[in-house]
Design an enzyme around this catalytic site. Structure first.
Site, mmCIF file in Angstrom:
data_model
loop_
_atom_site.group_PDB
_atom_site.id
_atom_site.type_symbol
_atom_site.label_atom_id
_atom_site.label_comp_id
_atom_site.label_asym_id
_atom_site.label_seq_id
_atom_site.Cartn_x
_atom_site.Cartn_y
_atom_site.Cartn_z
ATOM 1 N N LYS A 12 0.839 -1.200 0.000
ATOM 2 C CA LYS A 12 0.000 0.000 0.000
ATOM 3 C C LYS A 12 0.876 1.252 0.000
ATOM 4 C CE LYS A 12 -2.455 -1.167 3.656
ATOM 5 N NZ LYS A 12 -2.079 -2.579 3.878
ATOM 6 N N CYS B 166 -11.873 1.694 16.943
ATOM 7 C CA CYS B 166 -10.697 0.828 16.799
ATOM 8 C C CYS B 166 -9.746 0.863 17.992
ATOM 9 C CB CYS B 166 -9.947 1.139 15.504
ATOM 10 S SG CYS B 166 -9.332 2.810 15.358
ATOM 11 N N MET B 167 -9.652 1.961 18.708
ATOM 12 C CA MET B 167 -8.600 2.062 19.718
ATOM 13 C C MET B 167 -9.093 2.349 21.129
ATOM 14 S SD MET B 167 -6.081 1.234 18.118
ATOM 15 C CE MET B 167 -5.137 1.277 19.622
ATOM 16 N N MET C 292 -6.798 -4.957 16.570
ATOM 17 C CA MET C 292 -8.263 -4.996 16.651
ATOM 18 C C MET C 292 -8.803 -6.252 17.341
ATOM 19 S SD MET C 292 -9.087 -2.152 15.574
ATOM 20 C CE MET C 292 -7.514 -1.448 15.964
ATOM 21 N N GLY D 10 -4.472 1.298 13.911
ATOM 22 C CA GLY D 10 -4.819 1.059 12.518
ATOM 23 C C GLY D 10 -4.779 2.302 11.659
ATOM 24 N N GLN D 11 -4.892 3.478 12.278
ATOM 25 C CA GLN D 11 -4.963 4.728 11.521
ATOM 26 C C GLN D 11 -3.709 5.573 11.775
ATOM 27 O OE1 GLN D 11 -9.094 6.419 11.026
ATOM 28 N NE2 GLN D 11 -9.291 5.538 13.053
#
Lengths: 90, 799
Positions: B82, B166-167, B341, B378-379
């Site tokens: 990516k 997510c966190m 996650m 994740g971000q």
């Protein structure tokens, strides 16, 4: 055209590594750079993203290559094979 | 030397690869990249929370090349699939380039002036019924502007980031254990550990550069052990020395089982525990603070988690549980745990985070390089923006809390707004916020206008029919969406604002290891797309013009007034003047004043310009330089640990420099398979796509490699149902049905009784099926466990 710079980690078995390098040297899309210990620099020149992936898979499948890390990519935007269509498009 | 373009590009690629070979072999660099025509600048990657730095090649105001940044400590010149395509994220053919307002059911182009006016008047009509839903992809200055606008301007706490999805459980795990959020360790632990334990963390696909960093040690002759605990086999599994396949939800039991064995064998680190830890358990109603418990009570509570009992609950053989315990029992080893996650999107996410920290503390695997429990994000700025700036509904900048009167007063002081401006009551958490927006006003749905920035809740929220799609047809609800591409969210938007993306604007992110990163704008955004931070400033100024009193500070100045170096006011709310000064720098320097309270000290903006990021706390040295911190709470590296303390948890919840070791019981999942819905359904990500695929699905090589979602199933389950690879199946839960192809022995291999579906595909919205039940403390939803069934879709009758 897509040009990628790749870092290959060669197998610790020297014979396998040498065989892989010989294969690589014959491949028209590949330009070999210097090798140090188990690490080999490679430039890959292919037509588009699909060819790039195929070449990447071929490299990974070579018995003398343990890992392929991509270091750089020069690209031009390509159209998608199929247009995106949301499930709930208005 | 004359080079044609093709030779130049080939040699550039080779030079970059050669530089990496030199670096790997620790040799002096031999081949500088040829320079011609392309201007290179640094930026963190736009995608995940790893925080790799890329070198962005720009030619004729367009990004034309990407290289891994060899100077970046995080990725050491490497990128994942990516990352090296990240530049193409800017150039999808359907970029949003003009504001659009829904008129007679159709989105219609309008001017920016009208767009800002429409949004401002919606807010002015009912400020208390307005909310902003932003993102762990919002930059630090963007998040700060949102927080100041809402709390300091409108006097409202109705702000949430998608990071709640997510966190949030990682946050509550850190807070209840150490009294302060975010990991003590960092990525350097991956270079130093003897054992890496992946707790439900498919690192090979989700954080491939970090995985490569660890695995590369094997090619140097080192033999670090990799232990993987997971609910299905993934691309990580072939690299694992030991693979522990466990039943969903039973991670709670496994962690307790390992702790039990340490105590039963007398192999816990008694000296570490005695000196640095206390014990705690939940109150009857789960809470962040819980209640104290004695060591003896802790030991008694764990007594039932024998290997046999844990094996029964988890499906993991007793010998494997004992193997894990034997590793934690050894003080000569250094053990790093990572998770993402799998732990966080869990109806007992806070507890499972607590137990993992507790295991490291109990065994003394803490405070040395390579010995740390570390959550991965994740971000790209879930930490920097959502957690540190504080865009959650209950937080203020720098770790302060809305409900704390002193914290509100300090914040009002820095913002120079009247005392009492900041509301004392937290806003709604994410699931509740969207429920309130999607519920008719006369039935208690008291949010009327939502502004979404840099996220795609129309695809990423759980139980989408209830929490998003129910908005359709509610005439008095108004959805404003700032986006770069059409998405499942813009589909229901009433006002769409085209946003600048990544290097089309200045920015700052904060990654998983406390590293604050900065980049400059490199190319112009397409059409009329503009910066998210500018949108907030423009809205604030329009509200000022319309007479909203909150948009002025105590001295009557505009809340976001900025002066240039000559002392002249710059109208940064007016787009042509936005880049007359560096607004990011101004906002960050103001935000930086908040950072010392929780010892998350940040350096001046200009220090980040010079580096590939710095890990907080960053403190100034006597010689004027700025020093980052790799290992928090550890003497010798963390500047706030007292000399002689060894380890000091200086934000201890019990105010005695101790961390808390929690007991939390195994509890069943809120929805489990039954006769009607016999499968566990787990959702997640894939290597090629980033989250909801809004960007990566526009990148031809990535979309070509992974064109659509699928459902993974065990071959025996498929055979029992007469299903074959590629069959179209109907996947159903109590909340809905999605039809998608079956993939047997594909990318991942779930065990019998389990299914997996990735969530990147906008055409196959798997979150229409997910549960939406939340952790009682973190309020984070569980996307990893619900009950489902599968049936073949009958083929169309032959004509």
């Amino acid at each position: 055209m897509t040009f990628s710079g790749l870092l290959l980690t060669l197998n610790s078995d020297d014979q396998l590594a040498e065989a892989a390098l010989a294969e690589l040297a014959r491949h028209p899309a590949v330009t070999l750079g210097p090798r140090r210990e188990r690490w080999q620099a490679v430039a890959l020149e292919v037509a588009d993203g699909a060819d790039s992936r195929a070449a990447h898979d071929w490299l990974l499948a070579l018995p003398g290559v343990d890992y392929v890390d991509v270091v750089s990519v020069h690209f031009e935007p390509e159209p998608l094979a199929a247009p995106l269509a949301p499930a709930h498009a208005a | 030397m004359n080079l044609d373009r093709r030779d130049f590009l080939r040699l550039s690629a080779l030079a970059a690869a050669t530089a990496m070979v030199d670096r790997r072999a620790e040799a002096a660099p031999t081949s500088p990249a040829p320079a011609a025509g392309i201007r290179w600048q640094k930026a963190p990657c736009r995608f995940c929370g790893t925080g790799c730095h890329v070198q962005v090649g720009v030619q004729n105001e367009k990004v034309v090349a990407i290289q891994g940044d060899p100077e970046a400590e995080v990725n050491k010149g490497l990128l994942c699939v990516k990352g090296y395509h990240v530049g193409l994220a800017l150039y999808g053919q359907d970029r949003l380039t003009q504001p659009q307002l829904r008129k007679n059911g159709k989105l219609t182009p309008i001017s920016w002036e009208e767009a800002i006016d429409v949004a401002a008047r919606r807010i002015l009509a009912a400020p208390d019924k307005f909310a902003i839903y932003s993102s762990g992809q919002s930059t630090i200055p963007e998040g700060y502007a949102i927080s100041k606008f809402l709390r300091g301007g409108l006097g409202s706490n109705q702000t949430e980031p998608n990071a709640r999805l997510c966190m949030a459980s990682a946050v509550t795990g850190f807070l209840s254990t150490y009294g302060v959020d975010e990991p003590a360790g960092c990525y350097d632990d991956l270079d130093h550990c003897d054992v890496l334990v992946l707790w439900g963390n498919n690192m090979a696909e989700m954080h491939p550069v970090l995985f490569s960093r660890f695995i590369d040690r094997r090619s140097r002759g080192e033999k670090p052990l990799l232990i993987e605990l997971a609910t299905r086999r993934t691309r990580t599994t072939p690299f694992a020395d030991h693979f522990l396949l466990f039943k969903p939800q039973s991670d709670l039991a496994i962690l307790n089982g390992v702790a039990h064995l340490l105590l039963a064998w007398g192999k816990h680190d008694a000296a570490f525990v005695e000196k640095y830890c206390s014990f705690r358990r939940d109150t009857e109603k789960p809470s962040l603070a819980g209640q104290p418990m004695s060591f003896d009570d802790y030991k008694k509570a764990l007594a039932e988690y024998t290997p046999a009992r844990v094996s029964e609950l988890s499906g993991v053989p007793a010998e494997q549980i004992e193997l894990l315990a034997r590793l934690f029992a050894r003080r000569d080893l250094r053990i790093t745990s990572t998770w993402c996650m799998g732990f966080n999107q869990h109806t007992r996410g806070t507890n499972v985070n607590r137990l993992c920290h507790g295991l490291h503390l109990l065994s003394g695997h803490f405070g040395r390089p390579g010995d740390a429990p570390t959550s991965l994000t994740g971000q790209p700025s879930a930490c920097g923006t959502a957690r540190e700036v504080g865009t959650l509904c209950h937080t203020l900048p720098g770790g302060r809390l809305v409900e704390n009167a002193e914290h509100r007063a300090e914040t009002e002081q820095i913002w120079n707004v009247p005392a009492g401006r900041i509301a004392p009551k937290p806003g709604y958490h994410t699931a509740l916020m969207w429920e309130k927006f999607c519920t008719p006003t006369d039935k208690g749905g008291d949010l009327r206008t939502m502004f979404v920035q840099a996220t795609n809740p129309g695809q990423s929220l759980p139980n989408l029919h209830k929490l998003f799609r129910a908005k359709k047809g509610l005439e008095d609800k108004f959805l404003i969406v700032s986006e770069v591409y059409p998405s499942a969210t813009t589909e229901l938007a009433d006002l769409v604002l085209p946003a600048a993306l990544w290097v089309e604007k200045n920015g700052m992110f904060g990654n998983s290891e406390r590293r604050t990163q900065q980049w400059f704008r490199m190319v112009p955004p397409p059409g009329q797309a503009r910066d998210d931070a500018w949108m907030i400033l423009a809205l604030a100024h329009r509200l000022l013009e319309l007479g909203h009193p909150g948009m002025k500070d105590r001295d009557g100045r505009f809340l976001f007034a900025q002066k240039n170096e000559a002392g002249a006011e710059v109208p940064v709310w007016d787009w042509p003047h936005y880049y007359d000064l560096n607004v990011d720098r101004a906002l960050f320097e103001e935000y930086r004043r908040f950072s010392a309270y929780k010892h998350k000290n940040l350096a001046p903006y200009d220090e980040y310009v010079k580096t590939r990021g710095l890990r907080w706390p960053v403190v100034q040295q006597p010689d004027g330089s700025w020093r980052e911190t790799k290992f928090r709470f550890a003497e010798g590296d963390d500047p706030f640990v007292k000399k002689g303390a060894g380890v000091q948890f200086y934000h201890s919840t019990t105010k005695n420099d101790r961390a808390q070791i929690w007991f939390a019981p195994y509890e069943k999942a809120t929805e489990e398979p039954d006769q009607e819905f016999p499968f566990w359904l787990c959702t997640g990500r894939v290597l090629e796509h980033w989250h909801t695929g809004t960007m990566t699905r526009r990148i031809a090589p990535l979309q070509g490699a992974m064109p659509s979602a699928y459902v993974e199933m065990h071959r025996d389950d498929a055979a029992e149902r007469g299903l074959r690879n590629g069959d179209l199946v109907a996947l159903r839960t109590r909340r809905g049905e999605v039809r998608l192809p079956l993939w047997i022995d594909g990318r991942g291999q779930p065990p019998r009784g389990s299914l997996f579906v990735p969530f990147f595909d906008e055409r196959l919205l798997i979150n229409e099926l997910t549960l939406g039940d939340i952790d009682p403390i973190s309020k984070e939803p569980d996307y990893k466990k619900c009950a489902a069934t599968v049936a073949r879709v009958a083929p169309n009758p032959q004509p």
